[in-house]
Design an enzyme around this catalytic site. Structure first.
Site, PDB file in Angstrom:
ATOM      1  N   GLY A  71      35.976 -35.436  -4.283  1.00 57.92           N
ATOM      2  CA  GLY A  71      36.178 -33.986  -4.390  1.00 57.92           C
ATOM      3  C   GLY A  71      37.588 -33.626  -3.972  1.00 57.92           C
ATOM      4  O   GLY A  71      37.830 -32.578  -3.373  1.00 57.92           O
ATOM      5  N   GLY A  91      39.037 -30.100  -5.009  1.00 59.20           N
ATOM      6  CA  GLY A  91      38.311 -28.858  -4.707  1.00 59.20           C
ATOM      7  C   GLY A  91      39.040 -28.078  -3.618  1.00 59.20           C
ATOM      8  O   GLY A  91      40.182 -28.407  -3.253  1.00 59.20           O
ATOM      9  N   ILE A 102      30.298 -39.052  -8.978  1.00 61.66           N
ATOM     10  CA  ILE A 102      29.802 -39.388  -7.648  1.00 61.66           C
ATOM     11  C   ILE A 102      28.391 -40.001  -7.711  1.00 61.66           C
ATOM     12  O   ILE A 102      27.951 -40.714  -6.816  1.00 61.66           O
ATOM     13  CB  ILE A 102      29.852 -38.139  -6.726  1.00 61.66           C
ATOM     14  CG1 ILE A 102      29.876 -38.552  -5.273  1.00 61.66           C
ATOM     15  CG2 ILE A 102      28.721 -37.165  -6.993  1.00 61.66           C
ATOM     16  CD1 ILE A 102      31.099 -39.279  -4.849  1.00 61.66           C
ATOM     17  N   TYR A 159      21.793 -25.252  -2.240  1.00 56.69           N
ATOM     18  CA  TYR A 159      22.967 -25.792  -1.528  1.00 56.69           C
ATOM     19  C   TYR A 159      22.620 -25.971  -0.048  1.00 56.69           C
ATOM     20  O   TYR A 159      22.860 -27.028   0.540  1.00 56.69           O
ATOM     21  CB  TYR A 159      24.116 -24.806  -1.718  1.00 56.69           C
ATOM     22  CG  TYR A 159      25.383 -25.081  -0.937  1.00 56.69           C
ATOM     23  CD1 TYR A 159      26.135 -26.226  -1.152  1.00 56.69           C
ATOM     24  CD2 TYR A 159      25.852 -24.138  -0.016  1.00 56.69           C
ATOM     25  CE1 TYR A 159      27.323 -26.438  -0.460  1.00 56.69           C
ATOM     26  CE2 TYR A 159      27.042 -24.343   0.673  1.00 56.69           C
ATOM     27  CZ  TYR A 159      27.765 -25.498   0.454  1.00 56.69           C
ATOM     28  OH  TYR A 159      28.938 -25.703   1.137  1.00 56.69           O
ATOM     29  N   LYS A 180      22.217 -29.272   2.316  1.00 54.11           N
ATOM     30  CA  LYS A 180      22.999 -29.482   3.547  1.00 54.11           C
ATOM     31  C   LYS A 180      22.085 -29.896   4.704  1.00 54.11           C
ATOM     32  O   LYS A 180      22.431 -30.792   5.479  1.00 54.11           O
ATOM     33  CB  LYS A 180      23.802 -28.223   3.903  1.00 54.11           C
ATOM     34  CG  LYS A 180      24.977 -27.969   2.963  1.00 54.11           C
ATOM     35  CD  LYS A 180      26.001 -29.108   2.976  1.00 54.11           C
ATOM     36  CE  LYS A 180      27.181 -28.894   2.066  1.00 54.11           C
ATOM     37  NZ  LYS A 180      28.060 -30.059   1.950  1.00 54.11           N
TER      38      LYS A 180
HETATM   39  C1  AKB Z   1      29.875 -21.184   0.124  1.00 51.99           C
HETATM   40  O1  AKB Z   1      30.134 -19.975   0.207  1.00 51.99           O
HETATM   41  O2  AKB Z   1      28.961 -21.640  -0.585  1.00 51.99           O
HETATM   42  C2  AKB Z   1      30.665 -22.138   0.969  1.00 51.99           C
HETATM   43  C3  AKB Z   1      30.015 -22.346   2.295  1.00 51.99           C
HETATM   44  C4  AKB Z   1      30.021 -21.287   3.302  1.00 51.99           C
HETATM   45  O3  AKB Z   1      29.496 -23.379   2.529  1.00 51.99           O
HETATM   46  N1  AKB Z   1      32.001 -21.673   1.132  1.00 51.99           N
END
Ligand code: AKB
Length: 313
Positions: free
Chosen positions: A8, A11, A51, A139, A143
């Site tokens: 990445g 990015g 990846i 997301y 995490k």
């Molecule tokens: C997002 O806004 O998705 C990222 C983060 C806070 O992980 N910048």
């Protein structure tokens, strides 16, 4: 750290971490991994690989005798909600590939978690290091799962994997793309281009934020810290500043006239599910983390830099 791979690399974080690592460890010792987004102006060693392609990834690691990986590839929160399955695949398969290769090739790994790992049931103010983590985006789910995976690879295989939970990161080298915290970057781009910005969260929205220079320094510092000072396999809360969208707009308007209006969309719910501020005392105590850049300084740096670098700035 002698031979470093940055995934990445082009990015938001990678495009500033890569040159910082090149400056410190030598341009030939930093391999930038990208695919479609490699800027023609990039100077350094570049490789392309997906990846999710373990064979291609291992070939790069072997070719350059890599000993350290900064694994930054990730689909962010807002973009991730458009295709949750792809987000899981890129974020989780990518991380698992890197960790499996870390076991095989004895690599040191940096992998970032973020405030998106928290959710609406998490205490919002001074969010503790250890707390409830029930995120509501794919997301965020990736995490939390990633944090657990890193911890598992440390416990089971002894992988030296280090991690922080980034706040929203503010930077000017790459345009905003795919995140919820992007409004705090877009206001500068749009403000300079048109004198107007329609913000996609409301004026009271407050989340933890950090200027990129602090984020890069913290990332390198945790990787360079002596092993006994860092809890391996743990994602440390990392904080700098917290401000509302309205406070940011006021600060920006001290430098240039930007007419900011507010039209919340689906990203409001995401921002509302995140902490307002973080307790990062464990990072400060364990390995000496300390932020340097506040809202005033960050605003000045962003405006000065974009004035020089935006085509119509
Ligand atoms: C997002 O806004 O998705 C990222 C983060 C806070 O992980 N910048």
């Amino acid at each position: 750290m002698q031979k470093i791979l940055v995934t990445g690399a082009f990015g938001q974080i990678g495009s500033e971490l890569t040159p910082a690592l090149q400056a410190k460890y030598g341009a030939d010792n930093v391999i930038a991994l990208g695919h479609s987004n490699i800027p023609p102006s990039f100077k350094g060693v570049v490789e392309t690989a997906e990846i999710t392609d373990m064979v291609a990834l291992e070939a790069v690691i072997t070719k350059y005798h890599i000993d350290t990986v900064f694994h930054l590839v990730s689909i962010l929160s807002a973009k991730g909600e458009k295709d949750p399955s792809l987000t899981w695949k890129i974020n989780m398969e990518g991380l698992k590939n890197v960790l499996d290769l870390a076991v095989k090739h004895k690599l040191q790994v940096f992998w970032p978690s973020t405030i998106a790992a928290f959710g609406p049931t998490t205490p919002k103010d001074q969010t503790p290091q250890d707390t409830i983590m029930q995120p509501t985006t794919m997301y965020g789910v990736s995490k939390v799962a990633g944090e657990n995976l890193c911890h598992y690879y440390f416990l089971k295989y002894g992988v030296d994997v280090r991690s922080v939970r980034y706040p929203g990161v503010i930077s000017w080298k790459t345009p905003p793309g795919g995140g919820t915290s992007d409004y705090a970057v877009a206001i500068f781009y749009e403000g300079l281009k048109s004198g107007k910005y329609e913000c996609f969260v409301n004026e009271k929205t407050t989340i933890p934020m950090m200027y990129i220079d602090d984020a890069i320094r913290g990332t390198i510092e945790i990787m360079e810290a002596p092993k006994e000072k860092v809890a391996l396999g743990l994602s440390y809360n990392l904080a700098a500043v917290s401000f509302s969208a309205e406070e940011l707009a006021t600060e920006v308007n001290k430098h240039l006239k930007v007419d900011v209006t507010y039209k919340p969309d689906y990203r409001q719910t995401i921002a509302d599910s995140w902490p307002k501020s973080l307790d990062d005392s464990k990072a400060r105590t364990d390995w000496g983390w300390k932020h340097e850049i506040d809202l005033t300084k960050m605003t000045t740096i962003m405006i000065d830099a974009l004035k020089e670098n935006l085509p119509n700035g």
